[in-house]
Enzyme design. Structure first.
Site, PDB file in Angstrom:
ATOM      1  N   ILE A 118      35.100  94.355 -28.614  1.00 35.77           N
ATOM      2  CA  ILE A 118      34.938  94.490 -29.843  1.00 35.77           C
ATOM      3  C   ILE A 118      35.794  95.478 -30.502  1.00 35.77           C
ATOM      4  CG2 ILE A 118      32.676  95.581 -29.962  1.00 35.77           C
ATOM      5  CD1 ILE A 118      31.813  93.276 -31.659  1.00 35.77           C
ATOM      6  N   GLU A 151      27.915 101.751 -21.084  1.00 39.78           N
ATOM      7  CA  GLU A 151      27.306 101.577 -22.250  1.00 39.78           C
ATOM      8  C   GLU A 151      26.492 100.247 -22.284  1.00 39.78           C
ATOM      9  OE1 GLU A 151      28.633  99.766 -26.754  1.00 39.78           O
ATOM     10  OE2 GLU A 151      29.943 100.995 -25.620  1.00 39.78           O
ATOM     11  N   VAL A 152      27.285  99.177 -21.300  1.00 40.28           N
ATOM     12  CA  VAL A 152      26.476  97.866 -21.493  1.00 40.28           C
ATOM     13  C   VAL A 152      26.334  97.604 -19.830  1.00 40.28           C
ATOM     14  CG1 VAL A 152      26.775  95.574 -21.726  1.00 40.28           C
ATOM     15  CG2 VAL A 152      27.641  97.122 -23.392  1.00 40.28           C
ATOM     16  N   HIS A 176      31.461  94.998 -15.572  1.00 38.25           N
ATOM     17  CA  HIS A 176      32.549  94.767 -16.698  1.00 38.25           C
ATOM     18  C   HIS A 176      33.897  95.512 -16.169  1.00 38.25           C
ATOM     19  CE1 HIS A 176      30.224  97.374 -18.962  1.00 38.25           C
ATOM     20  NE2 HIS A 176      31.508  97.995 -19.648  1.00 38.25           N
ATOM     21  N   HIS A 203      37.489  96.627 -17.491  1.00 41.81           N
ATOM     22  CA  HIS A 203      38.086  96.865 -18.791  1.00 41.81           C
ATOM     23  C   HIS A 203      39.594  96.667 -18.056  1.00 41.81           C
ATOM     24  CE1 HIS A 203      35.346  99.012 -21.576  1.00 41.81           C
ATOM     25  NE2 HIS A 203      34.686  99.327 -20.334  1.00 41.81           N
TER      26      HIS A 203
END
Ligand code: 5GP
Length: 125
Positions: A34, A103-104, A108, A110
């Protein structure tokens, strides 16, 4: 790190929050970040409830691990960034926990590409 099913990526997986999907496979989802930090900035996540890469590498099935790894390759191919196919290259990053500044709390990777990304880390402060 225990898994929080209310994290943003779990909500994206449940369809509660939209995303710009790049690829979906049986065990993985890839979508655009995002707040992109490069012209191409795609996040690849497993569908299973893994908070970090080490959780995933330890607890995921072979099918999940193969699917996730292949999904990363497929996204690189879709973006055309692999140096072996004439692309400009890319960087994979997976932040984990406090020191990794994650952060999340859903695993994940990147995929960053489309510009020279500079050196990997800032000098220590
Ligand atoms: P981390 O710091 O955990 O490695 O990276 C989390 C990434 O998730 C950040 O790059 C951030 O911009 C991205 N992000 C956070 N919330 C959302 C969201 O709701 N949708 C998408 N597509 N990306 C998000």
């Amino acid at each position: 790190m225990s898994y929080d099913p209310q994290n943003i990526f779990a909500r994206i997986l449940r369809g509660e929050i939209p995303c710009t999907k790049v690829l979906e496979t049986p065990h993985s989802l890839a979508f655009r970040d995002i707040a992109p930090q490069a012209p191409d900035h795609v996040l690849v996540i497993p569908k299973g409830p893994y908070a970090t890469y080490d959780d995933f590498a330890t607890g995921a099935s072979e099918a999940e691990i193969v699917d996730f790894t292949r999904a990363i390759g497929q996204v690189c191919a879709l973006l055309g960034v692999g140096p072996g196919v004439g692309g400009g290259g890319f960087r994979l990053i997976s932040n984990a926990g406090r020191d990794g500044v994650q952060e999340v709390p859903h695993l994940h990777v990147h995929i960053l590409a489309g510009r020279n990304l500079g050196r990997m880390l800032n000098p220590p402060r």
